[in-house]
Design a protein around this motif. Structure first.
Motif, PDB file in Angstrom:
ATOM      1  N   ALA A 381      54.741  14.901  24.396  1.00  0.00           N
ATOM      2  CA  ALA A 381      54.610  15.817  23.261  1.00  0.00           C
ATOM      3  C   ALA A 381      53.164  16.221  23.019  1.00  0.00           C
ATOM      4  O   ALA A 381      52.820  16.674  21.926  1.00  0.00           O
ATOM      5  N   THR A 382      52.339  16.083  24.034  1.00  0.00           N
ATOM      6  CA  THR A 382      50.931  16.444  23.885  1.00  0.00           C
ATOM      7  C   THR A 382      50.794  17.925  23.526  1.00  0.00           C
ATOM      8  O   THR A 382      51.392  18.786  24.166  1.00  0.00           O
ATOM      9  N   GLY A 383      49.999  18.209  22.473  1.00  0.00           N
ATOM     10  CA  GLY A 383      49.760  19.583  22.065  1.00  0.00           C
ATOM     11  C   GLY A 383      50.825  20.170  21.182  1.00  0.00           C
ATOM     12  O   GLY A 383      50.779  21.358  20.865  1.00  0.00           O
ATOM     13  N   ILE A 384      51.775  19.367  20.743  1.00  0.00           N
ATOM     14  CA  ILE A 384      52.869  19.910  19.941  1.00  0.00           C
ATOM     15  C   ILE A 384      52.373  20.514  18.633  1.00  0.00           C
ATOM     16  O   ILE A 384      52.917  21.500  18.142  1.00  0.00           O
ATOM     17  N   ASP A 385      51.332  19.914  18.037  1.00  0.00           N
ATOM     18  CA  ASP A 385      50.796  20.431  16.782  1.00  0.00           C
ATOM     19  C   ASP A 385      49.401  21.013  16.962  1.00  0.00           C
ATOM     20  O   ASP A 385      48.656  21.179  15.990  1.00  0.00           O
ATOM     21  N   GLY A 386      49.035  21.315  18.201  1.00  0.00           N
ATOM     22  CA  GLY A 386      47.721  21.887  18.472  1.00  0.00           C
ATOM     23  C   GLY A 386      46.623  20.870  18.643  1.00  0.00           C
ATOM     24  O   GLY A 386      45.496  21.225  19.022  1.00  0.00           O
ATOM     25  N   ALA A 387      46.911  19.588  18.384  1.00  0.00           N
ATOM     26  CA  ALA A 387      45.904  18.542  18.533  1.00  0.00           C
ATOM     27  C   ALA A 387      45.763  18.164  20.004  1.00  0.00           C
ATOM     28  O   ALA A 387      46.740  18.195  20.757  1.00  0.00           O
ATOM     29  N   PRO A 388      44.567  17.776  20.454  1.00  0.00           N
ATOM     30  CA  PRO A 388      44.360  17.484  21.876  1.00  0.00           C
ATOM     31  C   PRO A 388      44.827  16.099  22.295  1.00  0.00           C
ATOM     32  O   PRO A 388      44.935  15.825  23.488  1.00  0.00           O
ATOM     33  N   GLU A 389      45.110  15.194  21.314  1.00  0.00           N
ATOM     34  CA  GLU A 389      45.454  13.827  21.696  1.00  0.00           C
ATOM     35  C   GLU A 389      46.801  13.768  22.430  1.00  0.00           C
ATOM     36  O   GLU A 389      47.714  14.551  22.164  1.00  0.00           O
ATOM     37  N   VAL A 390      46.881  12.781  23.324  1.00  0.00           N
ATOM     38  CA  VAL A 390      48.146  12.498  23.994  1.00  0.00           C
ATOM     39  C   VAL A 390      49.178  12.074  22.948  1.00  0.00           C
ATOM     40  O   VAL A 390      48.879  11.280  22.055  1.00  0.00           O
ATOM     41  N   ALA A 391      50.393  12.605  23.058  1.00  0.00           N
ATOM     42  CA  ALA A 391      51.454  12.291  22.095  1.00  0.00           C
ATOM     43  C   ALA A 391      52.771  12.072  22.824  1.00  0.00           C
ATOM     44  O   ALA A 391      53.039  12.704  23.860  1.00  0.00           O
ATOM     45  N   TYR A 392      53.552  11.154  22.280  1.00  0.00           N
ATOM     46  CA  TYR A 392      54.881  10.867  22.805  1.00  0.00           C
ATOM     47  C   TYR A 392      55.927  11.301  21.779  1.00  0.00           C
ATOM     48  O   TYR A 392      55.721  11.171  20.578  1.00  0.00           O
ATOM     49  N   TYR A 393      57.089  11.772  22.295  1.00  0.00           N
ATOM     50  CA  TYR A 393      58.259  11.953  21.457  1.00  0.00           C
ATOM     51  C   TYR A 393      59.344  11.059  22.042  1.00  0.00           C
ATOM     52  O   TYR A 393      59.683  11.161  23.221  1.00  0.00           O
ATOM     53  N   ARG A 394      59.876  10.163  21.230  1.00  0.00           N
ATOM     54  CA  ARG A 394      60.862   9.201  21.713  1.00  0.00           C
ATOM     55  C   ARG A 394      62.195   9.397  20.989  1.00  0.00           C
ATOM     56  O   ARG A 394      62.224   9.687  19.794  1.00  0.00           O
TER      57      ARG A 394
END
Length: 766
Positions: A381-394
């Motif tokens: 989910a990286t970039g889902i809200d425009g933020a550069p941090e790595v993100a996971y959607y579980r």
């Protein structure tokens, strides 16, 4: 047929084969019969059942067999050529019984479309690890998404609500024998090793199977434990996929009579690894989409336990995928540049018990089962809200399904009937959350919903002849359903709960014409529905619930089956139908990739499907299957935004429903001597164009490709060796336009076909 009193055995045999079997003298009923076990024609079964009873069977014609005392024949004084015994004469095997009909209807009298596949051991050994995907390759009318093994939805006859799995009940019912496998979960993709046959009933089966059967039902029939003989089989396959890693799978079956002629156990174990073929350069990994699956099935069978036949069994299967099998349009072939792994797991557990007995001329069947289904997915989910941090959607889903059915059936071949009661309880906990490893855990966004569904159904169906060649089938089901859902993991422990009751009647009426000849014509009207409920929606205030209504599907079908000549060299089935589907329930993808359920409107489906088989010689068999399907959403629900009407004939078709599809196949076999048989098989399949969904941005095209397969097999006594090639032309078409719900709005996801795969297999029986 279990051993026991001769009267009980022949009654049970008559019910099973739809034959009238009478005893010439009442006293014969008390004699002890050893019963019969195995796949065999009626007369062979009678030979076994009459051993040691000093009786014989006489064919009285018109489907009537008489059991009488064995007569002693005195040889004449002058030599003469004796007449062959009645039981040794060649006979035509009884018509196939559609066991999924629950009435014991024969294929010739079943008023509807049904597909029955009885593959040989060689096909099972080579394709068992592919699960339902192997069956879809045989039958164009069986469709599926292609998210990955253990993650897909199945569709029959174009009855497709959406391409996404969610809390909504499935449109295709799945069964292992009489045991329900799922209710509102993805396809568990059970391994097919040691299966006897497969049955698909097309069209809604609301009368006999209740909800979750709008499109039809698929029934996997395993081989039952053999209480007479010890046996076993083993198989192993190794292969290589172009652009990818090696594939390997194996399986074994062991059948042990614990108490001869009374009790036996049958154990199946399997495992394998399908190599990946997609690379992730940013992660430094190759062949990331490998899938490992393993498990076992065990069954205990006891016959003649106070007149009962009892079975108890269990299934354990685990599926673990290293990553999704999708790529992004525009990237290099079989390459995806995402930053994090996206693993998937599907762990399935099933326990069941069944009991059957003949009570006079009535058969009693009762089956109870409990299934536990744990599914977990991880998405980038990286970039889902425009933020550069790595993100996971579980996503995580834990499902417990309790199912029970007790039914009575009888009536013989001419007027079969069935009636019973069913109970279902399904509890699932769906958890959703986003995680950013670089941020504090307190900033994680969590949510979920607990779904509870319960159903009680009373059903009955009967077939009666109204003329010598015409029979009418009428049935109905009264369902009482209760469902409730409440949100979980909300701020400050807040819980929002709501429930609803639903009472619904589903009916069916059909007619079949057959004058004991090779042609059967039929008409069928069927009805099915799924109860409404509460879905979750992500809004400005967070997760909330939204009501969705019950949907209802009615189908009208006219068709025919035929069998040409006394040897049945030319056979087939054809049907045309129209389906009216109102208030279609669909699992959709909303903001941030979250699933939600909504009614999308009313759809109309017109269809034609044809299956033809021709055996021009004893060594060659040719077959062809095809369908045409015209589906449209004619009345969209308020607020449901469709893609602009461009005049494209594919616009506004139901998701994953192709306009056309088909398969042609040829099989040639020849005996080489000394028990060796050589067999060659080839097939080509066409998958028509469809689209991922209806509304923007889900109107993504997919399909429209041809795939060819070929195999050669040498069977020598107990040993078999096979070599197969799948995707002969190494086609790279888009089979499914979806892989990650978070990035679905970009419309750039595609799922390429598995590249050309060559497999060498060895199997043995003992």
């Amino acid at each position: 047929m279990p051993s026991g009193r001769l009267g009980d055995v022949v009654i049970a045999l008559g019910v099973r084969t739809q034959t009238t079997i009478v005893l010439a003298e009442p006293l014969l009923a008390a004699r002890r019969s050893p019963g019969a076990r195995g796949d065999m024609p009626l007369w062979a079964a009678l030979q076994r059942a009459l051993r040691g009873t000093d009786t014989e069977a006489v064919d009285r014609g018109h489907g009537v067999v008489e059991i009488r005392r064995r007569r002693v024949v005195t040889r004449p004084s002058t030599p003469s050529r004796p007449s062959p015994p009645v039981l040794d004469r060649p006979v035509v095997a009884p018509d196939i019984v559609v066991t999924a009909s629950k009435q014991g209807l024969t294929l010739a009298s079943y008023p509807g479309s049904v597909k029955i596949v009885e593959p040989d051991g060689g096909w099972i050994n080579a394709h068992a690890s592919d699960g339902t995907a192997a069956l879809a390759r045989l039958m164009p009318a069986l469709g599926a998404t292609n998210l990955g093994t253990g993650r897909n939805k199945l569709f029959i006859r174009g009855i497709a609500d959406s391409s996404f799995s969610g809390p909504t009940q499935t449109t295709t019912g799945q069964y292992l024998g009489d045991v329900r496998l799922t209710y509102n979960a993805p396809n568990p993709d059970l391994n097919l090793y040691d299966m006897k046959r497969f049955e698909i009933l097309e069209g809604p089966q609301g009368t006999l199977y209740g909800a979750s059967s709008l499109g039809g039902i698929m029934r996997l029939v395993p081989n039952a434990p053999d209480v007479h003989d010890f046996s076993g089989t083993v198989s192993a396959n190794v292969g290589i996929t172009r652009h990818g890693a090696a594939n390997v799978d194996g399986a074994a079956m062991l059948n042990v009579p614990v108490l001869r002629d009374r009790v036996a156990v049958r154990f199946v174990a399997f495992g394998g690894r399908a190599g990946g073929y997609i690379d992730a350069p940013l992660q430094g990994r190759r062949d990331i989409n490998h899938t490992v699956s393993y498990g076992q099935r065990a069954t205990l069978r006891a016959e003649d336990v106070g007149g009962w036949t009892i079975e108890a069994g269990g299934v354990v299967q685990n599926i673990k995928s290293g990553d999704g099998q999708y790529v992004l349009r525009g990237d290099p072939l079989f390459t995806r540049f995402n930053l994090i792994p996206q693993p998937f797991e599907n762990n399935y557990r099933l326990g069941y018990a069944s009991a059957t007995r003949a009570v006079g001329r009535v058969r009693l069947d009762s089956v109870t089962s409990i299934a536990r289904h744990a599914i977990s997915s991880v998405y980038d989910a990286t970039g889902i809200d425009g933020a550069p941090e790595v993100a996971y959607y579980r996503e995580g889903n834990e499902i417990t399904l309790l199912s029970h059915e007790t039914r009575l059936s009888g009536g013989g071949r001419r007027a079969p009937w069935v009636g019973g009661v069913s109970l279902i309880s399904s509890v699932s906990r769906l958890s959703l959350y986003f995680e950013r490893p670089a941020r504090p855990a307190a900033e994680e966004q969590r949510g979920g919903v607990r779904n509870m569904e319960a159903e009680v159904g009373l059903f009955g169906q009967a077939t009666r002849p109204v003329l010598p060649s015409i029979s009418i089938t009428v049935g109905g089901r009264l369902t009482f359903a209760h469902g409730s859902r409440h949100l979980i993991d909300l701020p400050l422990g807040e819980v929002r709960n709501s429930g609803r009751w639903d009472i619904r009647f589903s009916g069916t009426v059909g007619a079949s014409w057959n004058d004991e000849g090779p042609v059967t014509a039929f008409f069928h009207h069927q009805q099915g529905y799924r109860p409404g409920g509460l879905g979750i929606v992500l809004g400005d205030a967070g997760l909330t619930t939204r009501q969705f209504a019950s949907d209802d599907l009615r189908i009208y079908e006219i068709g025919m089956r035929w069998r040409g000549g006394t040897d049945g060299r030319f056979s087939g089935q054809a049907a045309i139908f129209i389906a009216d589907w109102r208030d279609i329930q669909a699992d959709l993808i909303g903001d941030f990739g979250l699933p939600y359920t909504a009614n999308i409107g009313r759809g109309i489906i017109h269809g034609l499907d044809v299956d033809v088989t021709w055996r021009p010689s004893s060594t060659l068999k040719l077959s062809a299957s095809a369908f045409l399907n015209d589906s449209r959403l004619i009345k969209p629900a308020p607020g449901f935004v469709l893609a602009p009407d461009t005049g494209d004939r594919f616009n506004r078709t139901l998701p994953n429903v192709a306009r056309a599809g088909g398969r042609v196949a040829a099989s040639w076999s020849r005996t080489l001597g000394s028990g060796r048989v050589l067999r060659l098989d080839g097939a080509a399949r066409y998958f028509g164009r469809s689209q991922l969904g209806l509304s923007v941005p889900l109107d993504v095209p997919q399909g429209d490709y041809v795939v060819g397969d070929a195999s050669v097999r040498l069977q020598a006594a107990r040993l078999g060796i096979s070599l197969g090639v799948m995707n002969l032309g190494d086609a790279h078409a888009n089979s499914f336009g979806y892989g990650n719900p978070v990035g679905i709005g970009r419309r750039d996801q595609i799922t390429p076909l598995r590249p050309r795969t060559i497999t060498l297999g060895v199997d043995m029986r003992f």
